[in-house]
Each structure stands twice: as structure tokens, then as C-alpha cells.
Design a protein around this motif. Structure first.
Motif, PDB file in Angstrom:
ATOM      1  N   ALA A 178      48.317  20.447   2.933  1.00  0.00           N
ATOM      2  CA  ALA A 178      49.228  19.314   2.758  1.00  0.00           C
ATOM      3  C   ALA A 178      49.483  19.053   1.273  1.00  0.00           C
ATOM      4  O   ALA A 178      50.634  18.880   0.847  1.00  0.00           O
ATOM      5  CB  ALA A 178      48.644  18.070   3.430  1.00  0.00           C
ATOM      6  N   LEU A 179      48.416  19.049   0.488  1.00  0.00           N
ATOM      7  CA  LEU A 179      48.567  18.758  -0.943  1.00  0.00           C
ATOM      8  C   LEU A 179      49.373  19.864  -1.639  1.00  0.00           C
ATOM      9  O   LEU A 179      50.216  19.593  -2.495  1.00  0.00           O
ATOM     10  CB  LEU A 179      47.201  18.598  -1.612  1.00  0.00           C
ATOM     11  N   ARG A 180      49.106  21.099  -1.258  1.00  0.00           N
ATOM     12  CA  ARG A 180      49.844  22.211  -1.875  1.00  0.00           C
ATOM     13  C   ARG A 180      51.336  22.112  -1.553  1.00  0.00           C
ATOM     14  O   ARG A 180      52.196  22.323  -2.417  1.00  0.00           O
ATOM     15  CB  ARG A 180      49.290  23.555  -1.395  1.00  0.00           C
ATOM     16  N   LYS A 181      51.618  21.799  -0.298  1.00  0.00           N
ATOM     17  CA  LYS A 181      53.015  21.714   0.105  1.00  0.00           C
ATOM     18  C   LYS A 181      53.716  20.580  -0.633  1.00  0.00           C
ATOM     19  O   LYS A 181      54.831  20.747  -1.150  1.00  0.00           O
ATOM     20  CB  LYS A 181      53.101  21.499   1.619  1.00  0.00           C
ATOM     21  N   LEU A 182      53.064  19.428  -0.685  1.00  0.00           N
ATOM     22  CA  LEU A 182      53.667  18.288  -1.390  1.00  0.00           C
ATOM     23  C   LEU A 182      53.862  18.612  -2.866  1.00  0.00           C
ATOM     24  O   LEU A 182      54.927  18.352  -3.448  1.00  0.00           O
ATOM     25  CB  LEU A 182      52.789  17.036  -1.239  1.00  0.00           C
ATOM     26  N   ALA A 183      52.841  19.202  -3.483  1.00  0.00           N
ATOM     27  CA  ALA A 183      52.932  19.506  -4.915  1.00  0.00           C
ATOM     28  C   ALA A 183      54.059  20.505  -5.176  1.00  0.00           C
ATOM     29  O   ALA A 183      54.850  20.345  -6.114  1.00  0.00           O
ATOM     30  CB  ALA A 183      51.592  20.047  -5.423  1.00  0.00           C
ATOM     31  N   ASP A 184      54.149  21.536  -4.326  1.00  0.00           N
ATOM     32  CA  ASP A 184      55.186  22.556  -4.512  1.00  0.00           C
ATOM     33  C   ASP A 184      56.586  21.959  -4.373  1.00  0.00           C
ATOM     34  O   ASP A 184      57.505  22.336  -5.095  1.00  0.00           O
ATOM     35  CB  ASP A 184      55.026  23.683  -3.480  1.00  0.00           C
ATOM     36  N   ASN A 185      56.713  21.025  -3.422  1.00  0.00           N
ATOM     37  CA  ASN A 185      58.023  20.440  -3.166  1.00  0.00           C
ATOM     38  C   ASN A 185      58.415  19.375  -4.168  1.00  0.00           C
ATOM     39  O   ASN A 185      59.575  19.293  -4.577  1.00  0.00           O
ATOM     40  CB  ASN A 185      58.018  19.773  -1.785  1.00  0.00           C
ATOM     41  N   LEU A 186      57.455  18.523  -4.495  1.00  0.00           N
ATOM     42  CA  LEU A 186      57.787  17.340  -5.288  1.00  0.00           C
ATOM     43  C   LEU A 186      57.718  17.624  -6.783  1.00  0.00           C
ATOM     44  O   LEU A 186      58.431  17.023  -7.570  1.00  0.00           O
ATOM     45  CB  LEU A 186      56.844  16.183  -4.932  1.00  0.00           C
ATOM     46  N   PHE A 187      56.817  18.527  -7.159  1.00  0.00           N
ATOM     47  CA  PHE A 187      56.629  18.827  -8.587  1.00  0.00           C
ATOM     48  C   PHE A 187      56.743  20.326  -8.837  1.00  0.00           C
ATOM     49  O   PHE A 187      55.834  20.938  -9.393  1.00  0.00           O
ATOM     50  CB  PHE A 187      55.261  18.312  -9.066  1.00  0.00           C
ATOM     51  N   PRO A 188      57.876  20.932  -8.448  1.00  0.00           N
ATOM     52  CA  PRO A 188      57.977  22.395  -8.600  1.00  0.00           C
ATOM     53  C   PRO A 188      57.971  22.767 -10.091  1.00  0.00           C
ATOM     54  O   PRO A 188      58.630  22.111 -10.896  1.00  0.00           O
ATOM     55  CB  PRO A 188      59.325  22.720  -7.946  1.00  0.00           C
ATOM     56  N   GLY A 189      57.200  23.784 -10.409  1.00  0.00           N
ATOM     57  CA  GLY A 189      57.134  24.222 -11.805  1.00  0.00           C
ATOM     58  C   GLY A 189      56.551  23.175 -12.728  1.00  0.00           C
ATOM     59  O   GLY A 189      56.769  23.218 -13.941  1.00  0.00           O
ATOM     60  N   GLY A 190      55.809  22.221 -12.154  1.00  0.00           N
ATOM     61  CA  GLY A 190      55.133  21.234 -12.995  1.00  0.00           C
ATOM     62  C   GLY A 190      56.035  20.128 -13.520  1.00  0.00           C
ATOM     63  O   GLY A 190      55.661  19.431 -14.465  1.00  0.00           O
ATOM     64  N   THR A 191      57.223  19.968 -12.921  1.00  0.00           N
ATOM     65  CA  THR A 191      58.069  18.829 -13.297  1.00  0.00           C
ATOM     66  C   THR A 191      58.505  18.112 -12.025  1.00  0.00           C
ATOM     67  O   THR A 191      58.459  18.677 -10.930  1.00  0.00           O
ATOM     68  CB  THR A 191      59.340  19.273 -14.058  1.00  0.00           C
ATOM     69  N   GLN A 192      58.966  16.885 -12.192  1.00  0.00           N
ATOM     70  CA  GLN A 192      59.373  16.112 -11.021  1.00  0.00           C
ATOM     71  C   GLN A 192      60.761  16.531 -10.563  1.00  0.00           C
ATOM     72  O   GLN A 192      61.685  16.635 -11.355  1.00  0.00           O
ATOM     73  CB  GLN A 192      59.391  14.619 -11.350  1.00  0.00           C
ATOM     74  N   ARG A 193      60.873  16.759  -9.251  1.00  0.00           N
ATOM     75  CA  ARG A 193      62.156  17.212  -8.715  1.00  0.00           C
ATOM     76  C   ARG A 193      63.158  16.056  -8.594  1.00  0.00           C
ATOM     77  O   ARG A 193      64.311  16.204  -8.952  1.00  0.00           O
ATOM     78  CB  ARG A 193      61.945  17.857  -7.342  1.00  0.00           C
TER      79      ARG A 193
END
Lengths: 370, 336
Positions: free
Chosen positions: A289-304
Motif C-alpha cells: 500500500a505504501l509503495r503504491k501510494l508513494a509511487d503515485n503521489l510522489f513519483p520521482g520524489g516530487t509531488q504530482r
């Protein structure tokens, strides 16, 4: 007749039964004003300053540094200088004669979290207070409803206050669906519908702020006001190292330095706090869950997702609160917001400003949410 | 907030959740089903102390009663594991392990090594350990160290309901044979346990209490005695760090050494007999790798080198007590 105020051990969180008084900041004879921290109280999970909400002179200290006291026990007495000593003594004697610790009295712990089904997901929430306009507290990435333990009761005096665990968090289902902000916002909207709340004041911390902003865009009628605390959604920059470290950490030694970045005052990060987070991270489904959220919401380490433009055109009242020493999302993202947005930066606090400067945040929220 | 359940319920829940998750998980042992195949009430018992109670009605074809023949059914479990199942076999008391040592030490523990890494043996052997049950010398031993000694076996020894569930789930998912030691006097212990499934990794000790003056290393029931002693010692300004090993193989050497380097004073508590025990092993580890940090000799608090007595009074004397642990810590703390 001038009032005599009893200052007692607060209950921070459901499991708190006792606290240890670790330091006095005010001595007998000192003047105190509302908002002053008179002493520090520590529990297994957390330590914090005990704030008074009254003014006067500190007349009695009923505990010494190092003493362990049950929740509700008398810590101090505040009264005006002209109140005779005998009257103060009488209040202390009356309190002590009638005080029974909650645990010993076999009382329940008050409101307990509930779980309800929303669209096939289990959502845990805690409701405190019955009166006034509803308030909904939305925690951040990796958090849970316990993140509001210093704020929940303070707001419940005047409001029906709900706090929930977002999908993937706490004791809610770990299914985050597509893991997008829209999906989280849809779940929260469905939650309000299910508990029969037409519209609420939304208070969002970090990721929870972005969820609140998404709701203000998608279902503005449900949003009476927005209180955004160290919020996501107001700038691209976010501490990618923190997000990555938190997601990856599988041991206490890896997690502790990571979590320490959440606070300006790192001593607040107790062993118990880290252990509880580790226990959460080890639940089935949390890692994914955390990986999916992080990948979606903060792709490449910035906020989408950014909502600065949306804020310019909204008619919803907005309060932005930031900790000046926030190391996760910089406080500079509070700069340059539209003129109708009220902005308050608390200089000495970090990302967990609602924990580190609980009293100040509670006063801001109380004055803003009407 | 997690609910509060017992150590025994936590083990039962771990078994149930893993059986729901993975159809390859089977449970077998003496009376584990409660007399399947015989007339009368099924699921009456669920193992000698009822740990597997309730599993048989849910999974009637995956809970097997076995004859009283440890070498037979432990061998069957190991064989089933090699053939692709994930059996959890209950070997009532660890004291009976002797009759199936060949199956455990020479077969299960060696398959991976003997067959070039191609054979895996994901078997869990659950067994009751420890004294204090008034069950005399043949039902009370603490034989954890014997299994810890053998490469190829993993050994878990949970002290709390939370660890019991998480370590058992980890044991079932692990691809190596695991000896899962349950202290019979902890079955009634209550603690917070999440309803959801979770794992506790092997080889990660739990720092139960942080402290600066003396490191106390323990596992199993002794963790609770160590914590109790630490509470008393705190009143005397002796600040103990208590470490629960959780698994004895693999063992978390780093946490022990880190703590030993911080305090320079170490006491090891082990309910087992002292020779070739975990206490001895940890003491040797500290002496060898943290020697320069030590400010006092390492002390061991163990049972004496005698069988567990049947007399209540003698059995109580046999088991390390909080008072004995406290006395040892004071000696180590005050050593100059």
C-alpha cells in the motif's frame, strides 16, 4: 469570587493510563497565562508539555519531577494571588479526597474507535464530541488517527470531531485501489456520507491536506473549511529521502532516523513510537500500500498534484499552518498563497506541528473553525 | 488499537490465518483434531492444552490426528514439507523430541545441504517448553539450546502474544525447518495483538526496555522476569536494558553487542541448564566481541545442572527468579 483552577494529568490517546512528570517549567509563585506549558509529561508513547488554559499564579505543585501519576490526577493549582492559602488547600484536599483513577474505578476508556464498511473496505474512525459543526481530521502518509491525540479532544468541546485511518493506514483496509489522491478523496467522501455528515470542516496534515484539497475540488459542497497543516499539494518539493526511507525501513534502526526527521525536537521520537510504527509496517498489505501510494503521489520524489491555482478561485475559507522547521515539506510552500488564505507559521516546530506545538495549533483551529 | 488476546489464542489465530491464506498449510499432531475418526465429539480438545481447538471444523481435511509415535509423524511432516506442503506439526512436549532426533537433526536440517540447495523443508515443529507446570523432569525441560546448536534449523521462542503470532506466521512462510518453542506458562498471558496478519522477522531481538547501566539478555518466559527485576532495580538507580532474543537461531548478535558496548555490563538469563546453553553462548559472544567495552565479568542466571524437580518448592527454587536476576545485576552493576 476568584476562581481556583485544578490542573490535572491529561489523557493523550486511548491507551494512556498514567504519565510521568519529567520537568517543571513554572514554579510556585510564578504568573501563568493561557497557553503556557507549566511542565512536561511523558508516557510510554509520547511526551509533551502540559499547557494551562487559564491565567493566574501557580499556587501549588502536587508532584515532583520523576513522579508517575494516573490520568486525571492533580498536578498543580492555579489561582489569583489574592486567593487565601487556606482556600487553595481546601480545594486540593477536596480534589484528593474524591479522586479515583479511571483505571481503578473500572471506567471504560470513553469513546473507542469504530470500524465501518465503505465500498468493500474497512475504515476505522474515532468520533469525539457531539455538538456543533462536524470536523474531520485527515492524517498524513504512514500515519493514523492517533496523530491527532493532542488535538482531537481539544476540538471536541465545540464540534463533533471525526478522525479516520485512510485506506492503507492504521487499522483500515490495506487496499488502496489505484493509490491516487482522487481515490482517497472518494473514500473519505463516502465515509462522510456513511456516517451521515453532509459537510464538514476538513483538517488535513501532510498527505491528508492534499486529500482535503482534492475533496474541495471534487465535492466543494461537502467542505465547510480547509485547515491545511504542513500540507501536501501546495508545491512540488517533498523530502524524497524520507518517503523512500520510511517505505523501505524494515528494522527499528532503519526507521528511527527516518522518523526523527518528522520532528524538530527529536527526543519526541520514543522507542515505543518507533516500535508502533514498525508494527504497523509489518501488517499484511502495508508495504504494498505504501509503495503504491508513494509511487503515485510522489513519483520521482516530487509531488504530482498541486492545488495552488484551485485555491485562488475557491470560496471555501482556508487556513494554512506550517512548522517553520519542517524537514519533510518546506514551510516556504506557505509563501505566496492567495490573499484570502490565512497563513500561520510556527517557527520552532517540525512536520508534526500538531504534536510539537499542539496548544498553538489547537488555538488556531479553534479560532478558524466556526 | 489492537485487541488483547492470550499467547495461546495468538498461536491459534496465526495457524488459522495461514491455513486460510495458503492451502498447503496443514496441522498435525496428537489430538490436534480432537479424535477424528472416532465416535464422539470432534474438535473436543485441540492438542493437549487446546491450542489448535477450532481448526478442525474449519479445515476438516487439513487437521490430522496422529498416533503417539513422534518419530513417525514428525518424519511424515518433514516428508510432506519436502513434497510441497507446509506442515505445522505439534510435538506436545519438547522432552519427547529425543525419539525423533534423526528426523530433525539428520534429515530435515540437512536436506538443503545434502541436495545441493535443491530440496527445501518448510516444516514447523511446535513444541511446549519450560518448567513451572508441576509436570516433573520429563515434561519440563528447556531444550532450546540443543536445536540452536544444529545448523539447518531455525529456532523461535516468543515471549509475548504479539511475537507468538508474528513469529509463527514467519515460521510457516520460512522455507527452512523451524522449531517453534512455546512456553506453557505463557499460554494465558494477554497482550495487544493486531487482528490482521503480520510477520516478525527472524534474527531481530526486541529491546523491551532501554537502559544505560546493565544489559540483561533473556528469551521466553525469562524476559518477563528480567523486566520485573528491572523495575525493582530502577528504584535503586540501576537502569537496565532488557533484550528479548525472540529467535535463538538466527540470533541477533548486533543488538546484543551494541547494548553491551553501551553499558559495559551484561547479565544473561536462561531458564535452561547452564552447560552449553544460550546463556553460555551469549556470554561467550560478549566476551569475545565486546571485551574492550566490558567493565565487569558477565554473569549468567540459569537453572542449576540438575533435572527439573517434581517438588513444588524445589521446582520454584530451580527456576531463575526475578530476585536472582536482580541480585546478579546488582553484583555486575556494582563491580569495580
Amino acid at each position: 469570587m476568584p476562581a481556583i483552577h485544578s490542573i490535572t494529568v491529561p489523557k493523550w490517546g486511548l491507551s494512556m493510563e498514567k504519565g510521568r512528570l519529567t520537568a517543571w517549567h513554572r514554579q510556585v509563585g510564578d504568573r501563568v497565562s493561557p497557553g503556557d506549558e507549566i511542565c512536561d509529561v511523558e508516557t510510554d508513547k509520547i511526551s509533551g508539555g502540559l499547557e494551562v488554559n487559564v491565567g493566574g499564579v501557580l499556587r501549588r505543585q502536587l508532584a515532583q519531577e520523576g513522579d508517575e501519576l494516573p490520568v486525571g490526577a492533580l498536578v498543580a493549582v492555579v489561582a489569583d494571588a489574592e486567593v487565601p492559602e487556606a482556600e487553595v488547600d481546601a480545594v486540593v484536599a477536596a480534589f484528593q479526597a474524591s479522586f479515583v483513577p479511571a483505571a481503578a474505578a473500572g471506567e471504560g476508556e470513553g469513546a473507542q474507535p469504530q470500524k465501518i464498511e465503505i465500498g468493500g473496505r474497512r475504515i476505522r474512525y474515532l468520533k469525539r464530541g457531539e455538538r456543533g459543526d462536524p470536523v474531520l481530521l485527515l492524517h498524513g502518509f504512514g500515519g493514523d488517527l492517533g496523530n491527532w491525540l493532542f488535538n482531537h479532544d481539544a476540538l471536541a468541546d465545540k464540534h463533533a470531531v471525526y478522525a479516520l485511518d485512510l485506506p492503507g493506514h492504521g487499522e483500515s483496509s490495506k487496499d488502496v485501489g489505484a493509490g491516487t489522491l482522487d481515490e482517497l478523496a472518494a473514500v473519505v467522501t463516502a465515509f462522510l456520507e456513511t456516517v451521515g455528515v453532509e459537510s464538514a470542516h476538513l483538517v488535513g496534515h501532510s498527505l491528508g491536506g492534499a486529500v482535503a484539497l482534492a475533496m474541495a475540488s471534487s465535492t466543494p459542497k461537502r467542505v465547510r473549511s480547509l485547515s491545511l497543516i504542513c500540507s501536501a499539494g501546495l508545491g512540488r518539493e517533498i523530502n524524497a529521502g524520507y518517503i523512500d526511507g520510511f517505505v523501505r525501513a524494515t528494522t527499528r534502526n532503519a526507521l528511527r532516523p527516518c522518523v526523527a526527521q518528522l520532528y524538530a525536537q527529536e527526543t519526541l521520537v520514543t522507542r515505543q513510537l518507533v516500535d508502533d510504527l514498525l508494527k504497523y509496517k509489518r501488517l499484511e498489505g502495508v508495504d504494498a500500500a505504501l509503495r503504491k501510494l508513494a509511487d503515485n503521489l510522489f513519483p520521482g520524489g516530487t509531488q504530482r498534484s498541486l492545488f495552488r491555482d484551485a485555491l485562488a478561485s475557491t470560496r471555501i475559507p482556508v487556513l494554512v499552518v506550517w512548522g517553520g522547521k519542517d524537514r519533510i515539506i518546506p514551510a516556504s510552500q506557505a509563501d505566496g498563497l492567495p490573499g484570502h488564505v490565512r497563513v500561520e507559521v510556527l517557527p520552532d516546530a517540525g512536520h508534526m506541528v500538531q504534536v510539537e506545538a499542539a496548544g498553538a495549533v489547537n488555538r488556531l483551529l479553534a479560532s478558524f473553525i466556526r | 488499537m489492537a485487541r488483547t488476546i492470550t499467547y495461546q489464542q495468538a498461536i491459534n489465530e496465526a495457524l488459522r490465518q495461514e491455513m486460510e491464506r495458503d492451502p498447503r498449510v496443514i496441522v498435525m499432531g496428537e489430538d490436534n483434531a480432537g479424535g477424528a475418526g472416532s465416535p464422539g465429539e470432534q474438535d473436543a480438545w485441540g492438542g493437549v492444552l487446546g491450542v489448535t481447538k477450532g481448526l478442525y471444523p474449519r479445515f476438516p481435511d487439513r487437521v490430522l490426528d496422529t498416533p503417539i509415535s513422534e518419530s513417525g509423524f514428525i518424519g511424515a511432516a518433514i516428508g510432506a514439507a519436502v513434497a510441497g506442503m507446509r506442515p505445522v506439526a505439534e510435538l506436545m512436549f519438547v522432552d519427547f523430541m529425543g525419539v525423533c532426533f534423526d528426523q530433525i537433526f539428520n534429515q530435515a536440517a540437512k536436506f538443503k545441504y545434502m541436495f545441493g540447495g535443491k530440496a527445501e523443508t518448510p516444516v514447523v515443529i511446535r513444541t511446549m517448553i519450560g518448567a513451572g507446570f508441576r509436570a516433573a523432569a520429563q515434561h519440563s525441560q528447556m531444550l532450546t539450546s540443543i536445536f540452536t546448536h544444529v545448523p539447518g534449523l531455525k529456532v523461535a521462542c516468543p515471549a509475548t502474544p504479539y511475537d507468538a503470532k508474528g513469529l509463527l506466521i514467519q515460521s510457516i512462510r520460512d522455507n527452512d525447518p523451524v522449531i517453534f518453542c512455546e512456553h506453557k506458562l505463557l499460554y494465558g498471558l494477554k497482550g495487544d495483538v493486531p487482528e490482521e496478519s503480520y510477520t516478525v522477522p527472524f534474527g531481530e531481538a526486541n529491546v523491551v526496555r532501554e537502559g544505560k547501566s546493565v544489559t540483561v539478555v533473556a528469551y521466553g518466559r525469562m524476559v518477563h522476569f528480567a523486566v520485573q527485576a528491572a523495575g525493582e532495580l530502577a528504584k535503586k538507580k540501576i537502569d537496565c536494558e532488557v533484550i528479548d532474543l525472540r529467535t535463538t537461531s538466527p540470533m541477533d548478535e548486533a543488538t546484543i553487542l551494541e547494548s553491551a558496548e553501551k553499558t559495559g555490563r551484561v547479565v544473561v538469563v536462561d531458564e535452561a541448564n547452564p552447560r552449553c546453553s544460550l546463556a553460555t553462548d551469549v556470554a561467550a559472544l560478549v566476551a569475545e566481541k565486546a571485551f574492550r567495552s566490558l567493565k565487569a565479568p558477565v554473569e549468567r542466571v540459569t537453572a542449576p545442572h540438575v533435572p527439573v524437580p517434581f517438588s513444588d518448592a524445589l521446582e520454584d527454587l530451580y527456576i531463575p527468579s526475578p530476585a536472582k536476576i536482580g541480585a546478579a545485576v546488582e553484583r555486575v552493576a556494582n563491580y569495580h
